[in-house]
Design an enzyme around this catalytic site. Structure first.
Site, short mmCIF file in Angstrom:
data_model
loop_
_atom_site.label_atom_id
_atom_site.label_comp_id
_atom_site.label_asym_id
_atom_site.label_seq_id
_atom_site.Cartn_x
_atom_site.Cartn_y
_atom_site.Cartn_z
CG ASP A 170 -0.20 0.21 2.53
OD1 ASP A 170 1.04 0.05 2.56
OD2 ASP A 170 -0.86 0.51 3.54
CE1 TYR A 263 9.44 0.56 4.59
CE2 TYR A 263 7.70 1.34 3.14
CZ TYR A 263 8.10 0.77 4.34
OH TYR A 263 7.18 0.44 5.29
P1 NAD Z 1 -0.36 -7.62 13.77
O1 NAD Z 1 0.61 -8.53 14.43
O2 NAD Z 1 -0.94 -6.49 14.55
O3 NAD Z 1 -1.59 -8.48 13.22
C1 NAD Z 1 -1.42 -9.65 12.52
C2 NAD Z 1 -2.50 -10.66 12.90
O4 NAD Z 1 -2.18 -11.88 12.23
C3 NAD Z 1 -2.57 -11.00 14.40
O5 NAD Z 1 -3.91 -10.92 14.82
C4 NAD Z 1 -2.03 -12.43 14.49
O6 NAD Z 1 -2.63 -13.18 15.52
C5 NAD Z 1 -2.36 -12.97 13.12
N1 NAD Z 1 -1.52 -14.06 12.65
C6 NAD Z 1 -0.18 -14.20 12.79
N2 NAD Z 1 0.22 -15.31 12.17
C7 NAD Z 1 -0.88 -15.88 11.60
C8 NAD Z 1 -1.09 -17.03 10.80
N3 NAD Z 1 -0.08 -17.82 10.47
N4 NAD Z 1 -2.34 -17.30 10.38
C9 NAD Z 1 -3.37 -16.50 10.73
N5 NAD Z 1 -3.23 -15.39 11.47
C10 NAD Z 1 -1.99 -15.09 11.90
O7 NAD Z 1 0.35 -7.07 12.47
P2 NAD Z 1 -0.06 -5.81 11.56
O8 NAD Z 1 0.78 -4.66 11.94
O9 NAD Z 1 -1.51 -5.64 11.53
O10 NAD Z 1 0.45 -6.30 10.14
C11 NAD Z 1 -0.02 -7.49 9.54
C12 NAD Z 1 0.79 -7.80 8.32
O11 NAD Z 1 0.47 -6.92 7.26
C13 NAD Z 1 2.31 -7.66 8.51
O12 NAD Z 1 2.97 -8.63 7.76
C14 NAD Z 1 2.59 -6.30 7.95
O13 NAD Z 1 3.93 -6.15 7.59
C15 NAD Z 1 1.68 -6.36 6.76
N6 NAD Z 1 1.40 -5.09 6.10
C16 NAD Z 1 1.76 -5.03 4.81
C17 NAD Z 1 1.53 -3.91 4.08
C18 NAD Z 1 2.03 -3.87 2.68
O14 NAD Z 1 2.19 -2.81 2.14
N7 NAD Z 1 2.31 -5.01 2.03
C19 NAD Z 1 0.91 -2.80 4.67
C20 NAD Z 1 0.54 -2.88 6.02
C21 NAD Z 1 0.78 -4.05 6.72
C1 G6P Z 2 3.63 0.78 4.90
C2 G6P Z 2 4.24 -0.31 4.10
C3 G6P Z 2 3.99 -1.65 4.75
C4 G6P Z 2 4.48 -1.66 6.17
C5 G6P Z 2 3.84 -0.54 6.95
C6 G6P Z 2 4.47 -0.44 8.32
O1 G6P Z 2 2.25 0.73 4.83
O2 G6P Z 2 3.75 -0.35 2.79
O3 G6P Z 2 4.59 -2.64 3.99
O4 G6P Z 2 4.18 -2.89 6.79
O5 G6P Z 2 4.03 0.67 6.28
O6 G6P Z 2 3.75 0.45 9.10
P1 G6P Z 2 3.88 0.52 10.68
O7 G6P Z 2 2.93 1.59 11.05
O8 G6P Z 2 3.47 -0.85 11.19
O9 G6P Z 2 5.29 0.84 10.98
MN MN Z 3 4.45 -2.26 1.82
#
Ligand code: NAD
Ligand code: G6P
Ligand code: MN
Length: 440
Positions: A170, A263
């Protein structure tokens, strides 16, 4: 109009309310007949369900809704899987960041050795999700946010050829929203980008408005003068994101050819970024004390007073983008979106099997990359180094190779020497016991 069945994996995340909100806002374009929240942690599911009760009510009676910790229940009879899991949770993110900082290296969720440590945890977790999905819903589309997306995408390419798997991010969308606002436009996709790179490692070369005018020169001038407009996305408006937004102008001033992904700061100014970070209180701590705590506090208040008005974390860029991607697949809309895809000649100087982030027409059968063409030596060199680092790490995962993780760390631009790479690696092996493959 066809209606869809969606499961959110990692449904207990504080990002889930934002996805549900975007799904509801787009029900006319992407109708739902089932929404499931799946997580390994029932308490977190209960928390999110409670917080989102008013939102969930808006799904309407035609849409089935439930939460579950059973993969079978989660994936049976599902069209779309939205995955956003964090293997090891924020506690392990804290380790990734702090181990690096102790050795004078940037401690970051997805960049440098911290991001690679996360990669070695995330790959098996995402593989398990994919295997479960294929057992219970063989033809479901998996749209994955779980980080580090670049490394996960390379790993899923090797194991599954990315059949009905699309890895997304995102960040470009959140940045593009700021670009749009600076040009008095509304939405991130009011600008059509030309962009090339790897995930969390790329540049915009053009930004066309609906009339086909390239607005990039005007935008560059504005940013060089005034800086990048503040984030217009709630997630990235968090105070600890402010320096990232401010650094944009500096990157553009030093490297004015293209508009950078934020980044790139961690690679171009590794030392400065590292010095700005507090080795005792990293971003993981801020998230735990920030949006995590806020989620728990609000449910507590709701338990004490049922009339308490919940203030949800509606991370709209994140939610809106995954819904846009799903909708484009569901209706073969061919929207041009920035997603992670196999290169296959799009950037001719990079190998065909590099997982790149470029604009793609997102079709029913997947993303079709647009052609970028040759890129300048500076950007190519940076990309080749980062790509080698990511590929070595994925090699290491499949081969259980200590040597290849060491090479991946050493190759990374954030790491100043092989000696430091080894010290970080040896500490990380201990911290990641039970999560990482056993390295030989
Ligand atoms: P978080 O730890 O707050 O939430 C993750 C949830 O996933 C938790 O509720 C946890 O219990 C659950 N979980 C963990 N392992 C699991 C599994 N194997 N199966 C099912 N559920 C599982 O984390 P967050 O900050 O909300 O971020 C979640 C993910 O999204 C991270 O990998 C983060 O880096 C990613 N993210 C990616 C982008 C992107 O741009 N690609 C943007 C934002 C967040
Ligand atoms: C952006 C990136 C994600 C990353 C997030 C981290 O949205 O695209 O890949 O996981 O920032 O944000 P945070 O608030 O958890 O540092
Ligand atoms: Mn990202």
């Amino acid at each position: 109009m066809k209606a869809f069945k969606v499961v959110i994996v990692g449904g207990g995340s504080s990002h889930t309310p934002g996805i549900i909100d975007s799904l509801i806002a787009n029900l006319d374009r992407f109708p739902l007949k089932k929404l499931v929240l799946y997580d390994i942690d029932q308490d977190r599911l209960d928390l999110v369900e409670k917080l989102c009760s008013s939102l969930i009510a808006k799904l309407g009676t035609d849409c089935e809704f439930f939460t579950t910790t059973s993969p079978e229940k989660a994936y049976t009879d599902i069209d779309f899987v939205f995955a956003q899991v964090r293997q090891g949770g924020l506690k392990m993110r804290e380790q990734d960041e702090k181990i690096c900082l102790r050795h004078g290296v940037v401690g970051q969720e997805t960049c440098g050795p911290g991001g690679m440590a996360y990669g070695l945890r995330s790959i098996p977790a995402v593989f398990k999700i994919i295997d479960d999905v294929r057992t219970y819903a063989p033809e479901a589309w998996i749209i994955n946010y779980s980080n580090p997306a670049a490394i996960v995408a390379e790993a899923t390419r090797r194991k599954y050829n990315n059949y009905k798997i699309l890895n997304i991010c995102d960040m470009p969308v959140a940045i593009q929203l700021s670009f749009s606002k600076m040009l008095n436009l509304e939405k991130y996709n009011d600008l059509e980008p030309t962009y090339f790179g790897l995930n969390h490692f790329g540049w915009w070369t053009h930004l066309y408005d609906k009339e086909g005018n390239d607005r990039m020169p005007e935008l560059k001038e504005k940013i060089l003068q005034f800086g990048l407009a503040a984030s217009h996305d709630k997630h990235h408006s968090d105070p600890s994101w402010a320096h990232t937004w401010q650094n944009f102008k500096e990157i553009l001033t030093d490297y004015p050819d293209f508009l950078p992904n934020t980044y790139l700061q961690y690679y171009l100014y590794s030392k400065d970024c590292m010095e700005d970070m507090d080795p005792n209180y990293t971003r993981a701590n801020m998230v735990m004390d920030g949006r995590e705590k806020e989620m728990y506090d609000q449910v507590k208040k709701l338990d004490e007073n049922e009339n308490f008005e919940v203030n949800l974390n509606l991370f709209n860029a994140f939610g809106d983008f995954i819904v846009d991607v799903a909708e484009s697949i569901a209706f073969n809309k061919k929207e041009k979106l920035l997603v992670i895809v196999e290169n296959n000649g799009s950037i001719p100087q990079l190998p065909n099997d590099a997982m790149v982030e470029v604009p793609c027409y997102v079709r029913a059968w997947g993303p079709e990359a647009t052609v970028i063409g040759p890129i300048p030596t500076f950007h190519l060199g940076m990309l080749q180094q980062q790509l080698a680092s990511e590929k070595l790490l994925v090699d290491a995962y499949f081969e259980n190779s200590y040597q290849k993780v060491l090479e991946a760390f050493t190759m990374n631009k954030t790491v100043p020497s092989g000696k430091i790479a080894r010290e970080i690696l040896d500490e990380m092996i201990i911290a990641n016991k039970g999560y990482w493959p056993e390295l030989k």
